[in-house]
Design an enzyme around this catalytic site. Structure first.
Site, mmCIF file in Angstrom:
data_model
loop_
_atom_site.group_PDB
_atom_site.id
_atom_site.type_symbol
_atom_site.label_atom_id
_atom_site.label_comp_id
_atom_site.label_asym_id
_atom_site.label_seq_id
_atom_site.Cartn_x
_atom_site.Cartn_y
_atom_site.Cartn_z
ATOM 1 N N GLY A 117 -10.239 -5.320 1.880
ATOM 2 C CA GLY A 117 -9.988 -4.048 2.527
ATOM 3 C C GLY A 117 -8.616 -4.065 3.170
ATOM 4 N N ILE A 118 -8.295 -3.011 3.905
ATOM 5 C CA ILE A 118 -7.000 -2.905 4.554
ATOM 6 C C ILE A 118 -7.136 -3.309 6.016
ATOM 7 C CG2 ILE A 118 -7.312 -0.484 5.159
ATOM 8 C CD1 ILE A 118 -4.324 -0.103 4.592
ATOM 9 N N GLY A 119 -6.080 -3.900 6.566
ATOM 10 C CA GLY A 119 -6.096 -4.250 7.979
ATOM 11 C C GLY A 119 -5.655 -5.676 8.232
ATOM 12 N N MET A 174 -7.193 -8.320 9.582
ATOM 13 C CA MET A 174 -8.062 -9.431 9.201
ATOM 14 C C MET A 174 -8.021 -9.723 7.702
ATOM 15 S SD MET A 174 -11.371 -9.212 11.671
ATOM 16 C CE MET A 174 -11.187 -9.513 13.439
ATOM 17 N N GLU A 213 -10.565 -1.902 -4.856
ATOM 18 C CA GLU A 213 -10.277 -0.474 -4.739
ATOM 19 C C GLU A 213 -8.786 -0.272 -4.446
ATOM 20 O OE1 GLU A 213 -12.721 2.046 -2.063
ATOM 21 O OE2 GLU A 213 -10.858 2.250 -0.935
#
Length: 446
Positions: free
Chosen positions: A219-221, A223, A244
């Site tokens: 995912g984005i971010g 972490m 994705e």
């Protein structure tokens, strides 16, 4: 066919092209990095002639011109498939709304007849075969354009050519108008600040769980980026990518020699993604790179496809979660922040994968506007908060205080495990809350 002649016949100005837009129309702006620029400006200049023009976009990277005027809401309404910080600002102006969905379903919405009067989006320059590429976005674009009554492409020479599995180009014969834009630089998504101690602590718990030959979704971010950086520095090998959103962390892992895709059950040797956004490093890496393939989001995010990829590792963020194991990754109460996106699909798909694992990671606390420390682990989600991942789907939860697996356990065991990874300052209160809700069994494990 003389593609260049056809191109010249369809070439026009942005001001002329947007004259096809009528009051009440549904207008598509594409997705993320291929939202139009010159066409958007030209449409904004027509605002006083128009009312109730309904525009769709998603993961908006810059403020559209149509949203800048004080009275913009009297002429346009913005409809976002996935909210960014810019989308949230448009909503605050009183002219924007969110469209709830599992992102994997978006192409079907168009195939099932979602109205599209005019589609306008940025594309690469035309190639020798008459094709324009959608750049960093495959997603749902082909299905959206197939539904459009009028298609206008805005050429940007700076847009990288993203090689696609399918659905990543449109031919000049299928385009109604061509506009040569001002060639703005491709919007970049900052890499963020340096990893925090919390980011590193979470990454150190997750990376040892990743086997050689695993297929990654990030995912984005902060972490996920930190986890990606740690993977790049690890001894892992033969990793694959099926995701994705393609982010900078994948470039770092690939350049470190960790990604070969040699063990992927599908698309062997290829990194597959629905759309990409990041820094120029990422854009340069994707440009004409046959190792990285764009694909429709109903392929990248399909639970049935994900399940076929052995040792699938899904790593995503959360905003908060409750003692039942319900995960919120998209709102703060009724204030919408992002969207379900593909998180739920990847959580389910990873668990169905042979050897697969899904991780939801977050810091245990957040600092409030008043400076006070607040727990991200709460007794129950705040009224109005959206549940992104139902409690029945969640596998691993990770904070800086540990990692727990929620599969196959009772409500009291869940509460106990979740509280064990909460910040120590909040554990006693969470135990009292769990007791009140009848999901606590005192067993001295904490």
């Amino acid at each position: 066919m003389d593609y260049q002649k056809l191109y010249e016949e369809k070439l026009t100005t942005a001001a002329e092209a947007v004259k096809v837009v009528k009051s009440g129309d549904w207008v598509e702006y594409g997705w993320c990095t291929n939202h139009p620029v010159a066409l958007d400006k030209a449409l904004a200049e027509r605002k006083d002639e128009l009312t109730d023009v309904k525009v769709r976009g998603g993961v908006t990277m810059w403020m559209p011109e149509i949203a800048k005027a004080e009275d913009a809401a009297e002429h346009f309404v913005w409809n976002s498939w996935h909210m960014s910080g810019i989308d949230r600002k448009i909503v605050t102006k009183g002219m924007g709304y969110f469209s709830p969905l599992r992102y994997s379903e978006l192409p079907r919405f168009y195939r099932d007849g979602l109205p599209v009067d005019v589609a306008m989006l940025q594309v690469t320059p035309m190639d020798a075969h008459g094709n324009f590429n959608f750049g960093l976005v495959t997603s749902h674009i082909a299905d959206m354009l197939a539904q459009a009554k009028v298609i206008i492409v805005e050429v940007n020479q700076n847009l990288p050519w993203g090689i696609g599995l399918t659905g990543s180009e449109i031919n000049i014969k299928d385009v109604d108008m061509v506009v040569e834009g001002d060639n703005p630089p491709v919007a970049q998504l900052g890499a963020g600040g340096p990893p925090t101690d919390v980011d590193r602590a979470v990454a150190e718990l997750i990376v040892p769980e990743i086997p050689n030959g695993a297929c990654l979704q990030l995912g984005i971010g902060g972490m996920p980026n930190t986890i990606g950086a740690m993977i790049a520095q690890s001894d892992l090998k033969d990793l694959g990518v099926h995701t994705e959103m393609y982010v900078d962390a994948f470039v770092d892992i690939a350049k470190a020699g960790k990604i070969t895709g040699a063990r992927k059950n599908l698309d062997k040797g290829r990194q597959v993604y629905a759309f990409a956004a990041g820094t120029q490093k990422l854009y340069d890496y994707i440009d004409h790179n046959p190792e990285v393939l764009g694909a429709p989001v109903d392929y990248t995010n399909d639970v049935r496809v994900i399940a076929q990829l052995d040792n699938f590792i899904s790593i995503n963020n959360a905003i908060d979660l409750d003692l039942f194991g319900q995960v919120n990754a998209e709102s703060a109460g009724i204030k919408h922040i992002s969207g379900t996106g593909g998180q739920l699909d990847f959580v389910m798909g990873a668990y169905l994968s042979k050897g697969g694992k899904s991780f939801i990671c977050m810091s245990s606390t957040v600092t409030g506007k008043d400076g006070s420390l607040k727990s991200r682990i709460v007794p129950t989600l705040t009224t109005g908060t959206i549940t992104t991942d139902p409690r029945s789907t969640v596998q691993y939860l990770v904070t800086e205080y540990g990692m727990v697996n929620l599969k196959g356990i009772t409500t009291w065991e869940r509460a106990e495990k979740i509280i064990s990874i909460a910040h120590p300052d909040f554990r006693e209160q969470l135990i009292q809350d769990a007791e009140k809700m009848g999901i606590w069994r005192r067993s001295n494990r904490i």
